[in-house]
Every structure is written in structure tokens, then in C-alpha cells.
Design an enzyme around this catalytic site. Structure first.
Site, PDB file in Angstrom:
ATOM      1  CG  PHE A 297      47.372 -33.387  19.898  1.00 30.57           C
ATOM      2  CD1 PHE A 297      47.842 -34.559  20.470  1.00 30.57           C
ATOM      3  CD2 PHE A 297      46.005 -33.253  19.676  1.00 30.57           C
ATOM      4  CE1 PHE A 297      46.970 -35.585  20.806  1.00 30.57           C
ATOM      5  CE2 PHE A 297      45.132 -34.278  20.007  1.00 30.57           C
ATOM      6  CZ  PHE A 297      45.612 -35.447  20.581  1.00 30.57           C
ATOM      7  CG  ASP A 298      54.611 -30.315  20.631  1.00 25.70           C
ATOM      8  OD1 ASP A 298      54.908 -29.217  20.152  1.00 25.70           O
ATOM      9  OD2 ASP A 298      55.372 -31.307  20.604  1.00 25.70           O
TER      10      ASP A 298
END
Length: 218
Positions: free
Chosen positions: A10-11
Site C-alpha cells: 500500500f501507498d
């Protein structure tokens, strides 16, 4: 359990953490301190996800090159003064816990600094959910593939079993450069049109839609 994607990367900003407005305002306030023209919101939003100094060079192109380090210090001061008011997008903790329970391995690849990410993880109580994290001040900034390569190497997961999830074209380009699939969310910094142009697996508009897609396809 046969998962399509063992590793979900995930960002952070604009994907899990609702910090887009805080980042934009901090860029604008830092530029104002230097007597520079107001930074347009769209330009400030566009650079979210990059390492700080590369981002500021694009967001505030009027500044002499030797002063970007000073501008970065001003940005950090404004950001850390208000980031405690920022929260996760609704449903994120439940989503991450469900993914972990299904056997996914979770990681973060972010344009934040190590200090910024560690403080954010502590603030929202998510530190224990991620097996590995990478920040822009300890490896190459997005969209260079090094972040994802390092995470995949550390966790022993090949590219075809890894999925990058983010809210910016920088995230999607990172995935393409690293040879992984990518999933986009359109509730962060970049708009749906920009994201679709890079042909992610899907563009999702809220956390429940993200959860549903990952349950069906992840």
C-alpha cells in the site's frame, strides 16, 4: 488458501491515510514563507507520493535550487504541526485486519520520510500489521522500482504474486517499473482520468469498494 496476490503493498498518503489536504496546505504555507506565488492546489496534489525534495522542485519551481532543503524544513514544520488531526480513511483498519486474516502479507511503499511514516503508524496504531515498509529517504523515490524490489526481496515474494495499491500515477508507474500488478483508488490525490490512463486492474472510489475488489480478486 490460494491467494492471487500474496503481497499487498500500500501507498500511505491518500490511500490509507486521509492526508492529501494537509500535504497540499503545508506545501502552500512553506512556499508563502519564502515569498513565492501561491502553489495551485492541483500542482501540489500532483506531486504527492514523490520524495519531498523532488516533489517541492516540481510544486515550487520558482525557488533557486540551493534553497530546496530550506523549503523542505519549512514544509515539515507545517506538516507535523497539523498531521495529528489527520485520520485513516473510514474502514481502513478493518480492511487491513481482514486481509491479514486471509493470509495476505502487507507492506507500505511511501514517499514519506522514515520519521513521517513511523510517527503516522504510531498515531493510528497500525505498526504491527505491516511486515515491511520503505520510505523515500531510505531508498529511491517513486516511480523508480527500487522500493518494490526491496520489499519483494525482503519478504521473498515474486513480482507476479505482488500487488501495488495507490492513489497516484507515481504509484502505478512504480508498479509498472517493478513488474507488478497495480490497483488504483480515486479518493486520494490524483483523479480518475489520470489513473485510468495507466491501466491499473481497477480504479476504486471508496474503501468498501477496495475491500470488495480484494476479496473477489486478491
Amino acid at each position: 488458501m490460494n491467494l492471487n496476490y500474496e503481497l499487498l503493498v500500500f501507498d500511505w498518503d491518500g490511500t490509507l491515510f486521509d492526508s492529501t489536504a494537509c500535504i497540499v496546505k503545508s506545501i502552500q504555507l512553506a512556499a508563502r514563507e519564502f515569498g513565492l506565488p501561491e502553489v495551485p492546489v492541483e500542482r501540489a496534489r500532483h506531486v504527492i507520493g514523490l520524495g519531498l525534495e523532488p516533489a517541492l522542485k516540481i510544486a515550487v519551481p520558482e525557488l533557486p535550487a540551493e534553497r530546496y532543503r530550506e523549503l523542505a524544513h519549512a514544509y515539515r514544520r507545517h506538516y507535523f504541526a497539523t498531521v495529528h488531526e489527520v485520520t485513516l480513511f473510514e474502514g481502513v483498519p478493518e480492511l487491513l485486519q481482514a486481509l491479514q486474516a486471509r493470509g495476505h502479507r502487507l507492506a507500505v511503499a511511501t514517499g514519506k520520510s522514515r520519521r513521517g511514516l513511523d510517527e503516522a503508524l504510531e498515531q493510528v496504531g497500525l505498526r504491527g500489521l505491516f511486515e515491511a515498509t520503505r520510505t523515500a529517504d531510505e531508498t529511491a523515490s517513486k516511480p523508480h522500482p527500487q522500493m518494490l524490489h526491496e520489499l519483494m526481496d525482503e519478504l521473498g515474494v515474486p513480482a507476479h504474486r505482488s500487488l501495488m495499491i495507490g492513489d497516484t500515477t507515481h504509484d502505478l508507474q512504480l508498479a509498472a517499473n517493478a513488474g507488478t500488478a497495480a490497483l488504483a483508488v480515486a479518493f486520494g490525490a490524483h483523479g480518475e482520468g489520470e489513473l485510468r490512463a495507466l491501466q491499473p486492474l481497477a480504479v476504486l472510489h471508496d474503501v468498501p469498494a477496495l475491500a470488495g475488489w480484494l476479496k473477489s480478486h486478491g
